[in-house]
Design a protein around this motif. Structure first.
Motif, PDB file in Angstrom:
ATOM      1  N   VAL A   1       3.072  10.277   6.563  1.00  0.00           N
ATOM      2  CA  VAL A   1       2.189   9.413   5.768  1.00  0.00           C
ATOM      3  C   VAL A   1       2.716   9.174   4.364  1.00  0.00           C
ATOM      4  CG1 VAL A   1       0.098  10.109   6.990  1.00  0.00           C
ATOM      5  CG2 VAL A   1       0.732  11.307   4.899  1.00  0.00           C
ATOM      6  N   SER A   2       2.310   8.016   3.819  1.00  0.00           N
ATOM      7  CA  SER A   2       2.505   7.709   2.396  1.00  0.00           C
ATOM      8  C   SER A   2       1.234   8.086   1.658  1.00  0.00           C
ATOM      9  CB  SER A   2       2.636   6.212   2.182  1.00  0.00           C
ATOM     10  OG  SER A   2       3.800   5.714   2.648  1.00  0.00           O
ATOM     11  N   ALA A   3       1.310   7.940   0.345  1.00  0.00           N
ATOM     12  CA  ALA A   3       0.100   8.103  -0.466  1.00  0.00           C
ATOM     13  C   ALA A   3      -0.872   6.974  -0.134  1.00  0.00           C
ATOM     14  CB  ALA A   3       0.485   8.063  -1.934  1.00  0.00           C
ATOM     15  N   MET A   4      -2.178   7.237  -0.309  1.00  0.00           N
ATOM     16  CA  MET A   4      -3.185   6.247   0.079  1.00  0.00           C
ATOM     17  C   MET A   4      -3.290   5.097  -0.930  1.00  0.00           C
ATOM     18  SD  MET A   4      -6.092   8.855   1.404  1.00  0.00           S
ATOM     19  CE  MET A   4      -6.106   9.243   3.154  1.00  0.00           C
TER      20      MET A   4
ATOM     21  N   THR B   1      -2.125   4.834  -4.841  1.00  0.00           N
ATOM     22  CA  THR B   1      -2.123   6.127  -5.531  1.00  0.00           C
ATOM     23  C   THR B   1      -0.810   6.414  -6.264  1.00  0.00           C
ATOM     24  OG1 THR B   1      -3.641   6.985  -3.893  1.00  0.00           O
ATOM     25  CG2 THR B   1      -2.431   8.611  -5.166  1.00  0.00           C
ATOM     26  N   THR B   2       0.324   6.054  -5.648  1.00  0.00           N
ATOM     27  CA  THR B   2       1.615   6.341  -6.322  1.00  0.00           C
ATOM     28  C   THR B   2       1.679   5.622  -7.666  1.00  0.00           C
ATOM     29  OG1 THR B   2       2.631   6.577  -4.163  1.00  0.00           O
ATOM     30  CG2 THR B   2       4.131   6.303  -6.020  1.00  0.00           C
ATOM     31  N   ASN B   3       1.273   4.349  -7.681  1.00  0.00           N
ATOM     32  CA  ASN B   3       1.272   3.609  -8.951  1.00  0.00           C
ATOM     33  C   ASN B   3       0.365   4.291  -9.968  1.00  0.00           C
ATOM     34  OD1 ASN B   3       2.848   1.799  -7.654  1.00  0.00           O
ATOM     35  ND2 ASN B   3       1.351   0.137  -7.605  1.00  0.00           N
TER      36      ASN B   3
ATOM     37  N   GLY C   1       0.388  12.514  -4.321  1.00  0.00           N
ATOM     38  CA  GLY C   1      -0.200  11.413  -3.551  1.00  0.00           C
ATOM     39  C   GLY C   1      -0.018  11.609  -2.055  1.00  0.00           C
ATOM     40  N   GLU C   2       1.193  11.978  -1.659  1.00  0.00           N
ATOM     41  CA  GLU C   2       1.491  12.171  -0.232  1.00  0.00           C
ATOM     42  C   GLU C   2       0.806  13.437   0.293  1.00  0.00           C
ATOM     43  OE1 GLU C   2       3.434  10.315  -2.009  1.00  0.00           O
ATOM     44  OE2 GLU C   2       3.903   8.732  -0.589  1.00  0.00           O
ATOM     45  N   ILE C   3       0.759  14.467  -0.556  1.00  0.00           N
ATOM     46  CA  ILE C   3       0.142  15.730  -0.101  1.00  0.00           C
ATOM     47  C   ILE C   3      -1.338  15.501   0.215  1.00  0.00           C
ATOM     48  CG2 ILE C   3      -0.406  18.139  -0.701  1.00  0.00           C
ATOM     49  CD1 ILE C   3       2.546  17.850  -0.600  1.00  0.00           C
TER      50      ILE C   3
ATOM     51  N   GLY D   1       5.721  11.654   3.883  1.00  0.00           N
ATOM     52  CA  GLY D   1       6.969  10.961   3.580  1.00  0.00           C
ATOM     53  C   GLY D   1       7.274  11.125   2.101  1.00  0.00           C
ATOM     54  N   PHE D   2       8.415  10.586   1.675  1.00  0.00           N
ATOM     55  CA  PHE D   2       8.729  10.403   0.248  1.00  0.00           C
ATOM     56  C   PHE D   2       9.098  11.682  -0.515  1.00  0.00           C
ATOM     57  CE2 PHE D   2       6.694   9.437  -4.100  1.00  0.00           C
ATOM     58  CZ  PHE D   2       7.748   8.669  -4.572  1.00  0.00           C
ATOM     59  N   ILE D   3       8.672  12.851  -0.018  1.00  0.00           N
ATOM     60  CA  ILE D   3       8.873  14.052  -0.846  1.00  0.00           C
ATOM     61  C   ILE D   3       9.772  15.062  -0.140  1.00  0.00           C
ATOM     62  CG2 ILE D   3       6.647  13.728  -1.955  1.00  0.00           C
ATOM     63  CD1 ILE D   3       5.526  16.010  -0.356  1.00  0.00           C
TER      64      ILE D   3
ATOM     65  N   GLY E   1      12.662   8.146  -3.976  1.00  0.00           N
ATOM     66  CA  GLY E   1      12.709   6.745  -4.433  1.00  0.00           C
ATOM     67  C   GLY E   1      11.505   6.003  -3.882  1.00  0.00           C
ATOM     68  N   ARG E   2      11.013   5.027  -4.646  1.00  0.00           N
ATOM     69  CA  ARG E   2       9.810   4.287  -4.254  1.00  0.00           C
ATOM     70  C   ARG E   2       9.965   3.698  -2.854  1.00  0.00           C
ATOM     71  NH1 ARG E   2       5.509   2.934  -7.544  1.00  0.00           N
ATOM     72  NH2 ARG E   2       4.664   2.650  -5.466  1.00  0.00           N
ATOM     73  N   GLU E   3       8.878   3.729  -2.129  1.00  0.00           N
ATOM     74  CA  GLU E   3       8.824   3.237  -0.736  1.00  0.00           C
ATOM     75  C   GLU E   3       9.675   4.096   0.203  1.00  0.00           C
ATOM     76  OE1 GLU E   3       6.596   0.994  -0.083  1.00  0.00           O
ATOM     77  OE2 GLU E   3       6.216   0.657  -2.214  1.00  0.00           O
ATOM     78  N   GLY E   4       9.960   5.324  -0.227  1.00  0.00           N
ATOM     79  CA  GLY E   4      10.893   6.154   0.540  1.00  0.00           C
ATOM     80  C   GLY E   4      10.319   6.809   1.782  1.00  0.00           C
ATOM     81  N   SER E   5       9.047   6.599   2.072  1.00  0.00           N
ATOM     82  CA  SER E   5       8.522   7.358   3.212  1.00  0.00           C
ATOM     83  C   SER E   5       8.937   6.789   4.580  1.00  0.00           C
ATOM     84  CB  SER E   5       7.011   7.549   3.123  1.00  0.00           C
ATOM     85  OG  SER E   5       6.397   6.370   2.844  1.00  0.00           O
ATOM     86  N   ASP E   6       9.319   5.508   4.614  1.00  0.00           N
ATOM     87  CA  ASP E   6       9.912   5.002   5.864  1.00  0.00           C
ATOM     88  C   ASP E   6      11.189   5.788   6.160  1.00  0.00           C
ATOM     89  OD1 ASP E   6       8.054   3.010   5.884  1.00  0.00           O
ATOM     90  OD2 ASP E   6       9.433   1.399   5.327  1.00  0.00           O
ATOM     91  N   TYR E   7      11.935   6.011   5.098  1.00  0.00           N
ATOM     92  CA  TYR E   7      13.197   6.742   5.249  1.00  0.00           C
ATOM     93  C   TYR E   7      12.934   8.172   5.728  1.00  0.00           C
ATOM     94  CZ  TYR E   7      17.633   8.888   3.779  1.00  0.00           C
ATOM     95  OH  TYR E   7      18.807   9.587   3.734  1.00  0.00           O
TER      96      TYR E   7
HETATM   97  N1  ASP Z   1       4.063   6.477  -1.884  1.00  0.00           N
HETATM   98  C1  ASP Z   1       5.429   6.131  -2.177  1.00  0.00           C
HETATM   99  C2  ASP Z   1       5.476   4.755  -2.825  1.00  0.00           C
HETATM  100  O1  ASP Z   1       4.446   4.111  -2.943  1.00  0.00           O
HETATM  101  C3  ASP Z   1       6.307   6.189  -0.983  1.00  0.00           C
HETATM  102  C4  ASP Z   1       6.009   5.149   0.079  1.00  0.00           C
HETATM  103  O2  ASP Z   1       4.944   4.555   0.098  1.00  0.00           O
HETATM  104  O3  ASP Z   1       6.860   4.931   0.922  1.00  0.00           O
HETATM  105  O4  ASP Z   1       6.514   4.339  -3.227  1.00  0.00           O
END
Ligand code: ASP
Ligand code: MG
Length: 418
Positions: free
Chosen positions: A39-42, A45-47, A120-122, A183-185, A198-204
């Motif tokens: 999962v990513s942050a909801m 939340t990251t912003n 956020g992810e936790i 994800g992401f962490i 890195g931002r959006e890293g949870s796909d990775y």
């Molecule tokens: N929560 C992180 C972000 O917004 C990671 C992700 O969503 O992939 O960048």
């Protein structure tokens, strides 16, 4: 090893009660056993956590407090409205909020960022775990900071694949059922501190988990029907890409198609793991499948808009020739500091680059380029068309007078004022 599947839910697919309910349904309807959910942050939340840190850094504690209160409240209300807020969940959430408030201001910005933004992810994973438990009482929670081993490059940490794969095998090899992780962490192998990718890293992250589990498939659930030939919020008449070869997906992500993180594909390709990108909103039968295909289906011009570009014009001060050695020196500066180049051209005495505007990175790069004359132009936007044709090429040039343009094979790129 059992045949694992991996699901990834992004922030938008976990942003409110309806989406959480949908996620629970999808897990019940589509899941194989065993299943790992990343999962990513909801929502945003990251912003918000980034803004909390910014406020803290500039010493505006009133603002920082109010931002954090909003974040805490959002998660509290969502859990409560879902009827999930028992003592265990309460303790889990409170533990995270108090942890991030104890993060020392003496740490570097990047270390504070990773320690704080990782929350956020936790919390998202704790809440989703509680939610899925309502249907699948035996589902388990996995702490990805124990699994994803990285270097100490905070805010853009690199994963140590070997150690991570070993950790995954150790923890999950003989397991079944549903598992939920973040994800992401990750965590630095050197210092044990938390890191982010890195931002959006949870796909990775999801792709790395799929790789390490030798999973059959990874499904990324999105609020769009799949990978489109352009962002529907930006372009008209876009089409769903039904079959996408791995290489094509890497190219599209590289040029800025924001649906998947550019690093996601390579680990999947190396183990022939199929990637599905599907909408969690409607049970649409159509979706995107990324796999070992020969060619894109359908073949249509794919439009990508990358905003927030800066054009750097770099020339020698004495108008002497810009040698290959100097160019490689310039690229080394970019890569050491982490400046992303999206388009480049060079002539005899100058080179021009379209780069992503990162206000933390750009000043450092300019400092290192002191021996050159550098001009900067802000507020630009880069359009890229893959599989361009005459119509798309004409259309692109009607948008404005290009600051830079490049057309080769079937790739057409134009840099314009925003
Ligand atoms: N929560 C992180 C972000 O917004 C990671 C992700 O969503 O992939 O960048
Ligand atoms: Mg996200």
């Amino acid at each position: 090893m059992a045949n694992w599947s991996v699901f990834k839910f992004g922030g938008n697919s976990l942003k409110d009660m309806d989406s959480l309910k949908k996620a629970i349904e999808l897990v019940s309807d589509f899941a194989n056993d065993p299943l790992l959910i990343v999962v990513s942050a909801m929502g945003k939340t990251t912003n918000s956590l980034e803004s909390y840190l910014e406020a803290k850094i500039i010493g505006d504690m009133i603002l920082a407090k109010s931002i954090l209160e909003n974040v805490i409240n959002f998660h509290f209300q969502l859990s409560k409205s879902m009827g999930l807020l028992d003592q265990t969940l309460k303790l889990g959430l409170e533990g995270e909020w108090s942890r991030i408030q104890r993060v020392s201001s003496d740490l570097s910005y990047d270390k504070q960022y990773d320690a704080i933004v990782s929350a956020g992810e936790i919390v998202s994973s704790i809440i989703l775990h509680a939610a899925i438990q309502t249907r699948h009482p035996h589902c388990s929670w996995l702490d990805s900071r124990r699994i994803i081993s990285t270097n100490s490059n905070h805010r853009r940490a690199e994963i140590d694949l070997k150690t991570t794969e070993h950790n995954v095998q150790n923890d999950l090899k003989n397991q079944r059922g549903i598992w939920i992780t973040q994800g992401f962490i990750g965590r630095s192998m050197e210092t044990q501190e938390y890191t982010t990718l890195g931002r959006e890293g949870s796909d990775y992250s999801a792709a790395i988990f799929a790789y390490a589990l030798k999973a059959v498939e990874l499904t990324i659930w999105k609020d769009v029907p799949g990978l489109m030939s352009g962002d529907p919020k930006v372009f008209e008449n876009v089409k769903l890409l039904e079959e996408v070869p791995y290489e094509e997906a890497i190219e599209l992500a590289f040029f800025g198609a924001s649906v998947i993180h550019p690093k996601t594909i390579q680990p999947l390709k190396s183990r022939d793991i199929i990637l599905h990108v599907r909408s969690f909103l409607k049970n649409e039968s159509k979706a995107t499948k990324i796999a070992n295909f020969k060619e894109l289906k359908p073949i249509v011009p794919c439009l990508i808009k990358k905003s927030n570009q800066v054009m750097l014009s770099i020339r020698t001060k004495d108008l002497s020739f810009l040698s290959e050695g100097q160019l490689s020196g310039i690229y080394n500066i970019f890569s050491d500091i982490g400046l992303v180049v999206n388009l480049a051209q060079h002539g005899a005495v100058s080179a021009i680059f379209s780069v992503s505007n990162d206000c933390r990175v750009l000043p450092l790069v300019l400092l290192k380029l002191k021996e050159y004359k550098v001009e900067i132009e802000n507020n630009l936007v880069l359009y890229t068309v893959r599989y361009s044709d005459d119509i798309s090429s004409k259309w692109l040039r009607l948008k404005g007078k290009p600051k830079m343009e490049q057309r080769s094979f079937n790739i057409d790129q134009v840099l314009l004022s925003e």
